[in-house]
Design a protein around this motif. Structure first.
Motif, PDB file in Angstrom:
ATOM      1  N   ALA A  55     -27.491  35.335  23.153  1.00  0.00           N
ATOM      2  CA  ALA A  55     -28.879  34.907  23.066  1.00  0.00           C
ATOM      3  C   ALA A  55     -29.548  35.058  24.429  1.00  0.00           C
ATOM      4  N   ARG A  56     -30.743  35.546  24.402  1.00  0.00           N
ATOM      5  CA  ARG A  56     -31.477  35.683  25.650  1.00  0.00           C
ATOM      6  C   ARG A  56     -31.902  34.303  26.116  1.00  0.00           C
ATOM      7  N   HIS A  57     -31.894  34.119  27.396  1.00  0.00           N
ATOM      8  CA  HIS A  57     -32.320  32.835  27.917  1.00  0.00           C
ATOM      9  C   HIS A  57     -33.801  32.880  28.280  1.00  0.00           C
ATOM     10  N   ASP A  58     -34.392  31.738  28.267  1.00  0.00           N
ATOM     11  CA  ASP A  58     -35.804  31.614  28.581  1.00  0.00           C
ATOM     12  C   ASP A  58     -35.995  31.891  30.067  1.00  0.00           C
ATOM     13  N   PRO A  59     -36.892  32.797  30.462  1.00  0.00           N
ATOM     14  CA  PRO A  59     -37.068  33.097  31.885  1.00  0.00           C
ATOM     15  C   PRO A  59     -37.637  31.917  32.677  1.00  0.00           C
ATOM     16  N   LYS A  60     -38.158  30.919  31.983  1.00  0.00           N
ATOM     17  CA  LYS A  60     -38.701  29.749  32.667  1.00  0.00           C
ATOM     18  C   LYS A  60     -37.662  28.659  32.900  1.00  0.00           C
ATOM     19  N   GLU A  61     -36.458  28.843  32.372  1.00  0.00           N
ATOM     20  CA  GLU A  61     -35.400  27.853  32.580  1.00  0.00           C
ATOM     21  C   GLU A  61     -34.969  27.846  34.034  1.00  0.00           C
ATOM     22  N   ILE A  62     -34.652  26.668  34.522  1.00  0.00           N
ATOM     23  CA  ILE A  62     -34.156  26.543  35.888  1.00  0.00           C
ATOM     24  C   ILE A  62     -32.676  26.904  35.927  1.00  0.00           C
ATOM     25  N   TRP A  63     -31.916  26.444  34.948  1.00  0.00           N
ATOM     26  CA  TRP A  63     -30.498  26.791  34.838  1.00  0.00           C
ATOM     27  C   TRP A  63     -30.109  26.763  33.368  1.00  0.00           C
ATOM     28  N   ARG A  64     -28.948  27.323  33.081  1.00  0.00           N
ATOM     29  CA  ARG A  64     -28.394  27.293  31.740  1.00  0.00           C
ATOM     30  C   ARG A  64     -27.129  26.451  31.784  1.00  0.00           C
TER      31      ARG A  64
END
Length: 184
Positions: A55-64
């Motif tokens: 799954a692609r991560h949200d580019p606005k996330e600070i971390w996963r």
């Protein structure tokens, strides 16, 4: 090469790459079997399941979540109250820093040496009932009434630190040394 010898060679080639289990389904002399990329090779390879794309991560996330080095194992709600807490930063300054600005330190948190966690525990009877576990990236505090499991905003030295209980205010202050990564 004439067309007849080409057809015979093609038939021989198709028999070589044909699966032995499909030998019964040989084409009739008038029809030509057309192999596809899916018919070449053993059948075991045809049933291989391809993993779903990540799954692609949200580019606005600070971390996963998968980027966290040490996860808190017991980060579940067991009914205990989560106490209120705040992070403070501590900086070692002397008169040369304060009046002359010789060390190059500024008031920002990037120049601080210590991270202070203040936890308010109004229903705690004393420090004896508190269980504190500090790792480099997270902290766990538990008592019969309270439970706090948090990731720290900076990497700290989990082996060294000071905890102080203020009985009159019912506040636990945990001072931890921030570990700064040296730039390459």
């Amino acid at each position: 090469m004439d067309l007849g010898s080409f057809a015979a060679e093609f038939q021989a080639l198709s028999k070589l790459i044909q699966d032995p289990e499909e030998a019964d389904n040989t084409p009739t002399p008038g029809s030509v079997s057309r192999p596809t990329p899916g018919t070449i090779g053993p059948k075991e390879l045809l049933n291989v399941k391809v993993a779903a794309p990540k799954a692609r991560h949200d580019p606005k996330e600070i971390w996963r979540e998968d980027e966290l080095e040490g996860a808190v194992e017991d980060d579940y709600d067991d009914g205990r109250q989560v106490p209120s807490y705040e992070f403070l930063y501590k900086q070692a300054v002397d008169t040369a820093d304060n009046f002359l600005g010789m060390s190059g330190k500024d008031p920002s948190s990037t120049c601080c040496e210590d991270l202070v966690l203040r936890v308010e525990l109004p229903e705690a009877s004393g420090a004896a009932e508190l269980d504190l576990d500090v790792k480099d990236t997270y902290l766990k505090l538990s008592s019969p009434r309270y439970k706090l499991s948090i990731h720290l905003p900076h990497k700290v030295d989990g082996e060294r630190g000071k905890a102080k209980w203020d009985a009159s205010k019912k506040v636990l202050s945990v001072t931890l040394r921030i570990v700064r990564e040296e730039p390459l």
